[in-house]
Design a protein around this motif. Structure first.
Motif, mmCIF file in Angstrom:
data_model
loop_
_atom_site.group_PDB
_atom_site.id
_atom_site.type_symbol
_atom_site.label_atom_id
_atom_site.label_comp_id
_atom_site.label_asym_id
_atom_site.label_seq_id
_atom_site.Cartn_x
_atom_site.Cartn_y
_atom_site.Cartn_z
ATOM 1 N N MET A 136 0.807 -1.262 -0.066
ATOM 2 C CA MET A 136 0.106 -0.040 -0.001
ATOM 3 C C MET A 136 0.774 1.295 -0.189
ATOM 4 N N HIS A 137 0.599 2.280 -0.977
ATOM 5 C CA HIS A 137 1.645 3.330 -1.087
ATOM 6 C C HIS A 137 0.657 4.565 -0.219
ATOM 7 N N GLN A 138 1.467 4.994 0.504
ATOM 8 C CA GLN A 138 0.745 6.138 1.476
ATOM 9 C C GLN A 138 1.782 7.113 1.308
ATOM 10 N N ASP A 139 1.111 8.518 1.431
ATOM 11 C CA ASP A 139 1.975 9.845 1.529
ATOM 12 C C ASP A 139 1.849 10.352 2.993
ATOM 13 N N ILE A 170 1.399 0.874 5.971
ATOM 14 C CA ILE A 170 0.227 1.880 6.379
ATOM 15 C C ILE A 170 0.809 3.158 7.309
ATOM 16 N N GLY A 192 -5.762 1.205 6.835
ATOM 17 C CA GLY A 192 -4.829 2.354 6.260
ATOM 18 C C GLY A 192 -4.088 3.062 7.029
ATOM 19 N N ALA A 208 -5.345 11.370 5.565
ATOM 20 C CA ALA A 208 -4.529 10.949 4.807
ATOM 21 C C ALA A 208 -4.327 9.496 4.447
ATOM 22 N N ALA A 209 -4.967 8.503 5.519
ATOM 23 C CA ALA A 209 -5.137 7.173 5.364
ATOM 24 C C ALA A 209 -5.838 6.751 4.190
ATOM 25 N N LYS A 210 -5.235 5.963 3.592
ATOM 26 C CA LYS A 210 -6.049 5.044 2.516
ATOM 27 C C LYS A 210 -6.512 3.926 3.129
ATOM 28 N N GLY A 211 -7.591 4.158 3.686
ATOM 29 C CA GLY A 211 -8.510 2.916 4.510
ATOM 30 C C GLY A 211 -8.760 3.469 5.866
#
Length: 231
Positions: free
Chosen positions: A1-4, A160, A131, A24-27
């Motif tokens: 999982m790519h997170q910024d 994550i 996420g 910001a979390a993708k999930g």
């Protein structure tokens, strides 16, 4: 999982860190709750901000009774559920059969094995599909926590986000908030336990002793982590 990692001002409040990290979390994002005062402070902040976070706990099978008391108080106060995760019973049974009840005091390797079975493996299941996750870690707690950031990429758990909103707070700031908000707190804190883990691995600290001095007191300070927060 790519997170910024979102940009966080140096003087950001815990509430701002929480908001930025959750956004910001993708999930989904959940708090790993050990029922310390820090964790309850974060729950209180999240509820005040109406942030959609979950709460999970790792029941190692060797928790203090007081942890369950706090869990009930939290669920009643905040009207939330707590997702409990347990170690694989086959692994616990094998460990006890082969090495006995207190093998973790015999060597650092044995202690890490016990922590992996009871904490690290269940944590992996708890974080599956998330996420991001939230901790109550503070920088002043331990020499092993000086290099942390308010929001990090957790490369140990699939990349994550890992949120440490209380990172820069002192113990005094945590308790000032807790008392002002009258949040539920673990009775052991009032009995000399600033840091609380499994019952056999935690003892009260003496006045002036380091707050983590009661955790795995037979080990050197640089080893006092269970594996949940590997660097």
């Amino acid at each position: 999982m790519h997170q910024d990692i979102p940009e966080i001002p140096a003087n950001a409040t815990p509430q701002e860190i929480l908001q930025a990290g959750v956004a910001a979390a993708k999930g989904p994002v959940s708090l790993a709750c050990s029922f310390s005062v820090e964790d309850v402070v974060i729950i209180d902040m999240a509820k005040e901000l109406s942030l959609p976070i979950g709460v999970f706990a790792l029941d190692t099978g060797r928790l203090h009774e007081e942890a369950y008391e706090v869990a009930d108080a939290i669920m009643e106060r905040y009207r939330i559920k707590i997702d409990w995760y347990y170690p694989r019973h086959e692994a616990v049974e094998k460990l006890l059969r082969e090495k006995g009840t207190y093998s973790f005091r015999e060597s650092l390797e044995n202690r890490h094995e016990c922590c992996h079975i009871r904490k690290v493996e269940p944590l992996g299941r708890a974080l599956s599909g998330l996420g991001g996750w939230i901790t109550g870690l503070r920088r002043e707690q331990s020499v092993t926590r000086t290099g942390l950031a308010p929001i990090e990429i957790d490369t140990n758990n699939g990349g994550i986000l890992k949120l440490n909103p209380l990172l820069e707070w002192t113990e005094a700031q945590v308790w000032e908030y807790a008392k002002a908000r009258r949040i539920p707190t673990n009775r052991l804190h009032g009995q000399g336990y600033p840091s609380i883990g499994c019952a056999p691995c935690t003892r009260p600290v003496a006045p002036g002793e380091h707050p983590r001095g009661g955790r795995w007191w037979w080990e050197n300070p640089e080893h006092k982590e269970c594996g949940l927060h590997r660097r």
